[in-house]
Design an enzyme around this catalytic site. Structure first.
Site, short mmCIF file in Angstrom:
data_model
loop_
_atom_site.label_atom_id
_atom_site.label_comp_id
_atom_site.label_asym_id
_atom_site.label_seq_id
_atom_site.Cartn_x
_atom_site.Cartn_y
_atom_site.Cartn_z
N GLU A 157 28.70 29.80 -6.22
CA GLU A 157 28.21 30.95 -7.00
C GLU A 157 26.73 31.20 -6.75
OE1 GLU A 157 31.97 30.19 -8.39
OE2 GLU A 157 30.37 28.72 -8.34
N ASP A 214 36.99 34.78 -6.94
CA ASP A 214 36.64 33.40 -7.27
C ASP A 214 37.88 32.51 -7.25
OD1 ASP A 214 35.17 31.16 -8.02
OD2 ASP A 214 35.29 31.60 -10.15
N MET A 220 17.49 20.22 -18.97
CA MET A 220 17.16 21.63 -18.90
C MET A 220 16.18 21.86 -17.75
SD MET A 220 17.03 24.80 -19.89
CE MET A 220 15.89 26.17 -19.68
#
Length: 743
Positions: free
Chosen positions: A203, A326, A692
């Site tokens: 992706e 996909d 993160m």
């Protein structure tokens, strides 16, 4: 044979010499197969790879635990793994030691009978790569061979550990270009004297490949690419890529890479001597964006057979030519032998995302059967003569406008392993009947390095009715007029555990599971048991003949991974890893155990008359109303908030579900300190140690401020809605719209 740009099988082309080599290789494989008895018969006392046996059938010949005594199954021992994300790996048992991989490539070893910890390994992972791991920091297993345990870390380093001590023997970087979004979530596969690993990130901005490393040293032996490289950079690395280039537009988005990441589905076939690889989706999703002139885009969405000594391709079969949806072919493959058309054949059973169950000859790549096992509208069927799908462009070509496509991007099947029993001749596994609305914005987009480049918006059919009401009136009318709309709203989809005849695709029995996210891996045994976990936190034992539940053990932990079984002495054990994430990441459904309890990753091991106390993870505190956010900055306008929403859905929504219970923080509930540090978190990597990543290479300070403005606005609305729910005595965690997009 020359390599063809069709959905049917072919051997590597590119010249007479290659043709002769390929023909000789197939002849040699046939001779080897005839000379050796079948070695793919199911697992015995040991479980030597995540799939159990060489064929990864997830079938066990053990029969101590039966339908008659399964009710006596109880906990033998358990182990806390110290993490709280998705667990997708099936353990491996060799020489009395139970090995298992965990989050981001951790590895653990336990005494298989007692649960005594022997060693644990935690790699130093570049958590910045978490940004390109679309579906959590999962790992799907490890390999044990040559006295070593091989495990691939999220950031693309292979670690070979001493199987007895866990000490490092060697490590190798198998990422080709670290400026791209490559990462690793799959299990390595040992093929003779090499260990082979794929990579993930289609992706994002990758050109997919598999890598072979020397088993003893970790030295690079070969690499095979799924898609051609930019022809302006010179000749292709291999002749089969020169042939593949003819199936791509010369002006393809070579800067993005083409996708094709083979993030799972690696099988070494000891009977043919081939390594079989399932390849990934195209990037960007739409063929018109990726290869504007069209074409099959070899070798996306394919099963390819490679020589493990050299990486040379021997045959391929493309399941989804010109992938537009996909539809990865990375779902686990099963290798077995079946009688097909009156003759015993060595076959691959493969059910990729695209909704069909394929039976493929593993010597030649010839298609033997292909039948739908879920709602399919992108194709009307598979032409048995050519092996190509019969496309239904009117129903599924969203490049001309929004379309509702079945199956959806989660796939009719995906990473969660299925099982095959040679005793019953049935294929067992979770099947997902779900679609999604797909649309995209016009025009080509500039490359975003190490970021989403799929250029499509996806709305699952469960959310379709709600979502349409939020669209502009002309677009809403266009969507409601789609032929698939009425059925998609009336029957948005569900997951089932099924037993399927692989030659016909017919369901022998089916059992509804908790919801569309409830689609875990399975194991089947010679004694007639089917074992799987569920999102509600149960280990479920079923009668494989009927699907009837024989035992359901409430563990308190959501279970997605496939169980396994082994024997120590005279005792048969069943083991499974537990922890929510991965395929359903980051949203935790309300029926999931991880919704109400801490999502503690654990290894659970059971046996008959087990007496160990099964302790459930602690309960989570009750939900409270979202706190009041700070006031918007003086320069925030509706246009800034709208821009922030677009940036959020294009970069953040794939990880942040913004629901009350989620693996990642609900950003509608940010505390004052989080608001104050928002720029530092997003741009400077303040929370990198917690997983993160930083975004300062893609997002500007103004971008971060726009996202923050959108989230403040969202938090204001959430607080208002939840105060009203609280006053009315309604639950705070009502439904919320899920949109995954990248503009």
């Amino acid at each position: 044979m020359a390599c063809r740009s069709s959905g049917g099988p072919a051997t590597a082309g590119g010249g007479g010499a290659v043709k002769k080599l390929a023909t000789l290789a197939l002849a040699l494989a046939a001779t080897q197969l005839a000379a050796n008895p079948p070695s793919i018969q199911g697992a015995g006392a040991t479980w030597t790879n995540p799939g159990g046996d060489a064929g990864k059938t997830h079938y066990s010949r053990l029969d101590q635990i039966t339908p008659a005594n399964a009710s006596r199954l109880g906990l033998a021992w358990s182990a806390e793994l110290g993490t709280g994300r998705g667990m997708e790996a099936t353990p491996v048992m060799v020489d009395g030691v139970l090995y298992v991989s965990g989050v981001a490539g951790r590895a653990y070893a336990f005494d298989a009978a007692t649960g005594r910890p022997l060693w644990a390994f935690e790699p130093e992972v570049d958590m910045q790569l978490n940004r390109t791991a679309c579906c959590d920091m999962v790992n799907r297993g490890l390999a044990v061979a040559d006295g070593k345990v091989m495990v691939a870390a999220l950031d693309g380093w292979m670690y070979a550990l001493d199987a007895k001590t866990g000490k490092l023997v060697w490590k190798a970087d198998f990422i080709e270009n670290r400026a791209k979004g490559d990462n690793s979530t799959g299990a390595p596969e040992v093929a003779g004297d090499v260990v082979i690993i794929g990579m993930a990130g289609a992706e994002y901005d990758v050109r997919g490949y598999v890598t072979a490393l020397d088993l003893k040293t970790g030295k690079l032996r070969w690499r095979w690419h799924v898609v051609p490289r930019d022809p302006a950079k010179g000749p292709q690395e291999r002749p089969e890529l020169e042939a593949a280039l003819k199936t791509w537009d010369p002006n393809s988005r070579w800067d993005i890479g083409g996708g094709g990441a083979p993030w799972d589905a690696l099988n070494y076939d000891p009977e043919t001597g081939l390594i079989l690889v399932g390849t990934g989706n195209g990037g960007p999703y739409a063929t018109s964006k990726r290869s504007p002139a069209g074409g099959d885009n070899l070798y996306l969405g394919s099963v390819v057979a490679l020589d493990p000594k050299t990486g040379a391709m021997r045959w391929h079969y493309q399941e989804t030519p010109g992938d537009n949806w996909d539809f990865t072919s990375t779902a686990p493959m099963i290798l077995t032998r079946m009688t097909v058309d009156g003759a015993e054949r060595p076959v691959i059973l493969h059910a990729p995302k695209n909704g069909f169950l394929y039976v493929i000859d593993r010597q030649s790549g010839k298609l033997l059967r292909a039948n739908p096992i879920a709602r399919v509208n992108w194709a009307k069927g598979i032409d048995s003569a050519t092996g190509r799908p019969i496309l239904d462009a009117e129903a599924a070509d969203y490049t001309t406008g929004p379309k509702i496509v079945f199956p959806g991007t989660p796939g009719a099947r995906n990473w969660f392993p299925a099982a095959y029993s040679p005793k019953t001749g049935l294929y067992y596994g979770s099947v997902l009947d779900i679609g999604n609305l797909i649309f995209m914005t016009p025009g080509q987009k500039p490359l975003k390095a190490r970021a989403l480049n799929n250029d499509a918006a996806l709305i699952f059919t469960q959310d379709l009715a709600e979502a349409v009401g939020t669209f502009p009136a002309p677009m809403a009318a266009q969507i409601r007029a789609l032929p698939a709309f009425a059925d998609a709203v009336k029957n948005p989809g569900k997951a089932q555990m099924r037993a399927i005849d692989p030659l016909t695709g017919k369901t022998v029995w089916a059992v509804d599971t908790g919801g569309w996210q409830d689609r875990g891996g399975v194991m089947v045994t010679a004694s007639g048991l089917l074992v799987h976990g569920n999102v509600a936190g149960q280990l479920v034992v079923r009668d494989a003949a009927t699907g009837r539940s024989l035992k359901a053990i409430d563990t308190g932990s959501s279970i997605m991974a496939a169980p396994m079984t082994y024997r120590i002495g005279k005792v048969q054990y069943v083991a499974v890893t537990a922890g929510w994430g991965g395929g359903g990441y980051p949203y935790i459904p309300r029926y999931g155990a991880a919704y109400n309890r801490v999502n503690a990753n654990r290894l659970l091991v059971f046996k008959l008359d087990g007496r160990a106390r099964l302790v459930k993870p602690p309960l989570l505190p009750p939900l409270t109303v979202a706190p009041e956010p700070p006031a918007q900055a003086a320069n925030v306008t509706p246009e800034v908030i709208a821009r922030g929403a677009s940036l959020f859905f294009g970069n953040c929504a794939i990880c942040h579900a913004n629901r009350p219970r989620s693996i990642t923080p609900d950003l509608r509930r940010m505390a004052p300190a989080t608001h104050e540090a928002f720029r530092q978190i997003v741009l400077d990597g303040l929370y990198v140690p917690a997983g993160m990543p930083r975004w300062n290479d893609i997002l500007s300070p103004q971008d971060a401020d726009a996202i923050h403005a959108y989230l403040i606005d969202l938090q204001v609305q959430t607080r208002k809605d939840e105060l009203a729910k609280q006053k009315a005595g309604k639950p705070l965690d009502g439904p919320a719209l899920t949109i995954l997009s990248n503009y």
